[in-house]
Motif scaffolding. Structure first.
Motif, short mmCIF file in Angstrom:
data_model
loop_
_atom_site.label_atom_id
_atom_site.label_comp_id
_atom_site.label_asym_id
_atom_site.label_seq_id
_atom_site.Cartn_x
_atom_site.Cartn_y
_atom_site.Cartn_z
N LYS A 1 -15.45 -1.37 4.88
CA LYS A 1 -14.63 -1.76 4.03
C LYS A 1 -15.18 -3.09 3.43
O LYS A 1 -15.42 -4.04 4.12
N ASP B 1 -1.03 2.39 7.49
CA ASP B 1 -1.70 3.32 6.63
C ASP B 1 -0.92 4.54 6.70
O ASP B 1 0.42 4.58 7.03
N ASP C 1 -9.50 4.00 0.38
CA ASP C 1 -9.83 2.65 -0.03
C ASP C 1 -10.99 2.45 -0.99
O ASP C 1 -12.09 2.95 -0.81
N ARG D 1 0.88 -1.34 0.06
CA ARG D 1 -0.08 0.07 0.15
C ARG D 1 1.04 1.29 -0.11
O ARG D 1 0.72 2.15 -0.74
#
Length: 225
Positions: free
Chosen positions: A205, A182, A104, A83
């Motif tokens: 999510k 994150d 996201d 990520r």
């Protein structure tokens, strides 16, 4: 101030149990990704989107982009191995002072209210991380077994994680670290305090088949025919 949303769509769909990555699965007649893109497009007319996709799914992503309300405001770039590297690839396309949202793609129930709230706080404080309080009792595993946590002092973190461009771009100049789960954790390593803002319980999510069913119900309730 200029606004950019980096929408990260690198999921593989393993927990969903499908061959097609979850960001491309249909919910309420449209791909999950389509809902996320369109909500950001509707937040402001001057907001630009950078969509980060695996190289194998560039064509699928472009086909979805072409069906949104304003494809001209969306650019696609290739994701990285993690990520962190995917977001870094997206940041490389931003060359002006701005507020940057990192979201996201599979949080397809994002609302413009939450986007605006994050923007205002990031404009004032430099960053804004949406979070909600858990409703379940929590316990943590320890070497001695497990023990309860005070849920009043715990927060569940969501996206869009929102930052002034100068802050997040500087943070992503750091070398990758496995502790970067994150964007907030990357920025925090610079010594910058993280500012939480109220998230939304519906900002789920999409990870499991049950999440698709919940998303269908929520979208139907919000958009009655």
């Amino acid at each position: 101030m200029k606004k950019y949303a980096i929408i990260v769509a690198g999921g593989s769909g393993l927990r969903m149990g499908t061959a097609l990555p979850k960001q491309f699965l249909p919910v309420a007649g449209k791909p999950v990704l389509w809902h996320s893109l369109n909500t950001f497009l509707s937040a402001w007319k001057d907001l630009g989107i950078i969509l980060v996709l695996p190289s194998a799914h560039q064509n699928t992503g472009q086909a979805i982009v072409n069906t949104t309300s304003d494809p001209t405001r969306i650019r696609i770039t290739v994701g990285g191995d993690t990520r962190f590297h995917s977001v870094k690839n997206g940041l490389a396309l931003i060359h002006e002072t701005s507020i940057v949202f990192v979201h996201d793609a599979v949080r397809c129930l994002i609302t413009t209210d939450l986007i605006h709230r994050c923007y205002e706080k990031a404009l004032d404080k430099g960053n804004a991380i949406p979070a909600i309080q858990p409703i379940d009792t929590l316990r943590i595993e320890t070497p001695a077994g497990n023990q309860p946590l005070d849920r009043d002092k715990v927060r569940i973190i969501q996206t869009p994680q929102t930052f002034h461009s100068e802050i997040i771009q500087k943070a992503f100049e750091q070398a990758y670290d496995a502790s970067f789960t994150d964007e907030a954790s990357v920025v925090e390593k610079l010594g910058i305090p993280i500012q939480l803002t109220e998230g939304e319980s519906t900002n789920i999510k999409i990870t499991r088949p049950l999440d698709l069913l919940l998303a269908e119900k929520i979208l139907a309730a919000n958009n009655p025919s």
